[in-house]
Scaffold this active site. Structure first.
Site, PDB file in Angstrom:
ATOM      1  CE  LYS A 166      -7.878   6.498 -24.795  1.00 37.49           C
ATOM      2  NZ  LYS A 166      -8.101   7.618 -25.868  1.00 37.49           N
ATOM      3  CD  GLU A 183      -7.762  -7.438 -32.611  1.00 35.81           C
ATOM      4  OE1 GLU A 183      -8.524  -7.026 -31.594  1.00 35.81           O
ATOM      5  OE2 GLU A 183      -8.570  -7.289 -33.809  1.00 35.81           O
ATOM      6  NE  ARG A 203      -6.127   8.713 -35.549  1.00 37.04           N
ATOM      7  CZ  ARG A 203      -6.998   8.227 -34.845  1.00 37.04           C
ATOM      8  NH1 ARG A 203      -7.341   7.189 -34.220  1.00 37.04           N
ATOM      9  NH2 ARG A 203      -8.172   9.313 -35.143  1.00 37.04           N
ATOM     10  CD  GLU A 223      -7.262   4.041 -35.722  1.00 42.54           C
ATOM     11  OE1 GLU A 223      -7.899   2.893 -35.804  1.00 42.54           O
ATOM     12  OE2 GLU A 223      -6.518   4.609 -35.012  1.00 42.54           O
ATOM     13  CG  HIS A 259      16.275  -3.576 -56.429  1.00 42.24           C
ATOM     14  ND1 HIS A 259      16.997  -3.629 -57.695  1.00 42.24           N
ATOM     15  CD2 HIS A 259      16.857  -2.639 -55.602  1.00 42.24           C
ATOM     16  CE1 HIS A 259      18.154  -2.948 -57.481  1.00 42.24           C
ATOM     17  NE2 HIS A 259      17.993  -2.250 -56.308  1.00 42.24           N
ATOM     18  CE  LYS A 265     -12.072  -1.950 -32.503  1.00 42.76           C
ATOM     19  NZ  LYS A 265     -11.812  -1.122 -31.462  1.00 42.76           N
TER      20      LYS A 265
HETATM   21  O1  F6P Z   1      -9.397  -0.460 -33.485  1.00 42.50           O
HETATM   22  C1  F6P Z   1      -8.636   0.842 -33.507  1.00 42.50           C
HETATM   23  C2  F6P Z   1      -8.321   1.206 -32.032  1.00 42.50           C
HETATM   24  O2  F6P Z   1      -9.191   1.840 -31.238  1.00 42.50           O
HETATM   25  C3  F6P Z   1      -7.058   1.992 -32.333  1.00 42.50           C
HETATM   26  O3  F6P Z   1      -7.403   3.428 -32.336  1.00 42.50           O
HETATM   27  C4  F6P Z   1      -6.427   1.939 -31.102  1.00 42.50           C
HETATM   28  O4  F6P Z   1      -4.901   2.348 -31.366  1.00 42.50           O
HETATM   29  C5  F6P Z   1      -6.340   0.256 -31.144  1.00 42.50           C
HETATM   30  O5  F6P Z   1      -7.847  -0.091 -31.471  1.00 42.50           O
HETATM   31  C6  F6P Z   1      -6.036  -0.167 -29.753  1.00 42.50           C
HETATM   32  O6  F6P Z   1      -7.072   0.110 -28.773  1.00 42.50           O
HETATM   33  P1  F6P Z   1      -6.625  -0.198 -27.293  1.00 42.50           P
HETATM   34  O7  F6P Z   1      -5.306   0.432 -26.891  1.00 42.50           O
HETATM   35  O8  F6P Z   1      -7.735   0.421 -26.480  1.00 42.50           O
HETATM   36  O9  F6P Z   1      -6.350  -1.617 -27.097  1.00 42.50           O
END
Ligand code: F6P
Length: 547
Positions: free
Chosen positions: A210, A216, A271, A356, A387, A508
């Site tokens: 987004k 990451e 989410r 979240e 199990h 972060k």
């Molecule tokens: O770290 C939380 C978050 O902002 C989530 O709410 C979101 O889904 C995820 O990181 C990924 O964010 P993005 O789509 O901006 O990479």
């Protein structure tokens, strides 16, 4: 109109609900069954092909009446209307939370800020469908003219969990010659796992983010970009990388052609985004028509939320049961147990959706909440969990309300597997509720010295959610929307902002600082607590850097 929350413990019905909970806490679920022959009918609800069996919860019909009154007093109906009306229900970020617009049928109007967003939603869906069709048919070819055999979705959180969950859930509808892989973790092992055995010439990489700034995802995107360009040259990016984002500038700066970007909007929370452009991998996997079915399933549940009376409104009832178990009976966790291997990643998906959204400590106006908010949600598919951790569910000292999900039919018939699966689901729910007493064990001939160990007290609440038919896109859409709206219901009762996630920011920021310290050419000045400083030094030393 400004959105305001009302304090749960100041609602007119709160004391009555508490008194009722005290009254019920002395009665077992077995006693509740014995006292009311009509219980099964009164506490089973059905809508949109979903059956919600709440008979094994520690409730009576009166409990639900009281909880519904509480929901009314909390302003749930007004908040549902506000969400559909595009009001800024995400108060702390001053935004709408308009995921319901993502599945509004073409021609329907959903407004926010006076603007109808549905034409834009369908504009993006049409472009996604065009790409998906071309990839599926082989019309979209890579830089060397080969067809795409693997789609890699790079993303994390909401840009990963929904697409991966859906890929597993709907795998039966994915062509055999198309593989989906998901890359999420910044751990290089994950990127290496994803690239292993793949031919870049036959791979399409989707960068789903987004914000297009997430550490990451951007790290992994650069790694896979280098993998592609290293094998196929700079020009290949246009044939092998596409982006899903709200950040057009970031996408352009990364070097992905705007033609290959599929957008969404700030009113789509991460989410709540698996049915936005973030669902591109899903659409490629199952095809645009089936993706349309998925959206129709979401929409059916949206309409149910919007129009069904609270007393028979499935997501509302599920949300009220959460509040009951969390705030009135004091259960800190909830286990989601899908008796459907297709939903193997559904608990992980729900963890983000639930925790979240509702793991919050202040109300909408920033004042601290005086009650518990989201439970810890966890789970694994049945029968596997039976199990492993079900021992604790049956005999542990912590009561864990369980939610057992199942479909009436299997995706594919295979001997008596499905009947055995359903038998286990019902057996678990029965064992949790009614247990096995010492007398019953004696009558069955259990050795006296084992009786105490073997007794299952029962009286452990569970809900069964049974979906008509086999898992398919429409059913999955209904199920996900059900849980989205459950989170909304809970959040309204708890008086919190279910659509922000400020708690993830601090970690972060700290990781950014520490990354610089770990990699600096010269030893960094200690800037943390002594324990963290010591570990920074140790990690630098392990990598041969001066300390
Ligand atoms: O770290 C939380 C978050 O902002 C989530 O709410 C979101 O889904 C995820 O990181 C990924 O964010 P993005 O789509 O901006 O990479």
């Amino acid at each position: 109109m400004a959105i305001a929350a009302r304090a749960l413990d100041e609602l007119p019905s709160w004391e009555a609900v508490r008194a009722h909970a005290r009254e019920l806490s002395g009665r077992t679920i077995r006693e509740l069954f014995d006292a009311d022959p009509a219980r099964a009918d009164a506490l089973t609800f059905e809508a949109e092909g979903l059956l919600l069996d709440a008979t094994r919860q520690r409730i009576t019909p009166q409990t639900l009446e009281l909880l519904v009154a509480l929901a009314r007093e909390a302003g749930l109906q007004e908040r549902i209307a506000a969400m559909f009306g595009g009001e800024h229900v995400n108060v702390s970020e001053d935004r709408a939370a308009l995921h319901v617009a993502l599945r509004a049928p073409r021609g329907e109007r959903v407004l926010t800020g006076g603007e109808d967003v549905v034409p834009d939603v369908h504009g993006v869906l049409d472009r996604m469908a065009d790409l998906a069709e071309r990839v599926r048919s082989g019309a979209w070819v890579g830089a060397t003219g080969e067809r795409i055999r693997t789609v890699v979705n790079i993303g994390i959180g909401g840009s990963y969990l929904g697409p991966e969950m859906a890929a597993i859930a709907l795998a039966a509808q994915t062509p055999d010659d198309l593989e989906l892989r998901f890359l999420s973790n910044v751990d290089g092992s994950d990127a290496l796992r994803v690239m292993r055995g793949l031919d870049p010439a036959q791979t399409l990489v989707i960068v789903a983010s987004k914000t297009f700034t997430t550490l990451e995802t951007m790290t992994n995107a650069h790694t896979l970009r280098a993998w592609i360009t290293g094998a196929l040259g700079e020009e290949a990016v246009g044939r092998h990388m596409v982006a899903l984002s709200t950040n057009a500038e970031g996408v352009a700066a990364f070097g992905i052609d705007p033609e290959n970007m599929f957008g969404f909007w700030d009113w789509v929370g991460g989410r709540y985004s698996m049915d936005s452009a973030i669902g591109l991998s899903t659409m490629i996997a199952i095809g645009p028509a089936a993706f349309g079915e998925l959206l129709a399933g979401f929409h059916a549940m949206d309409e149910h939320l919007r129009t069904a009376p609270l007393e028979r409104n499935l997501p509302v009832l599920l949300g009220l049961l959460s509040v009951w178990n969390r705030n009135l009976l004091g259960h800190p966790t909830v286990a989601v147990l899908p008796y459907a291997q297709e939903l193997a990643r559904f608990p992980a998906y729900l963890q983000q959706l639930e925790m979240e959204s509702n793991g919050k400590h202040v109300m909408l106006d920033g004042t601290p909440v005086r009650w518990e908010t989201s439970p810890v949600l966890w789970g694994e598919p049945g029968t596997n969990g039976q199990h492993s951790f079900h021992q604790l569910l049956h005999q542990g000292t912590e009561i864990v309300p369980a939610e057992l999900l199942a479909f009436t039919r299997p995706v594919q018939e295979l001997g008596d597997h499905h009947d055995l699966l359903m038998a286990n689901l019902l057996g678990q729910a029965e064992a949790l509720a009614f247990g096995r007493s010492a007398d019953e064990l004696r009558a069955l001939g259990s050795p006296e010295e084992q009786i105490a160990h073997r007794v299952c007290a029962g009286d452990r609440p569970s809900t069964i959610l049974l979906v008509d038919g086999a898992i398919a896109p429409h059913a999955l859409g209904r199920l996900v929307a059900l849980y989205e709206h459950r989170a909304l219901t809970e959040g309204v009762l708890w008086g919190i902002d279910s659509f922000d996630q400020w708690g993830v920011e601090l970690g972060k920021v700290l990781a950014g600082t520490i990354a610089d310290e770990l990699t600096a050419a010269t030893p960094p000045a200690p800037s943390h607590d002594p324990a963290t400083n010591a570990l920074v030094r140790r990690l630098r030393a392990a990598r041969g850097r001066p300390v």
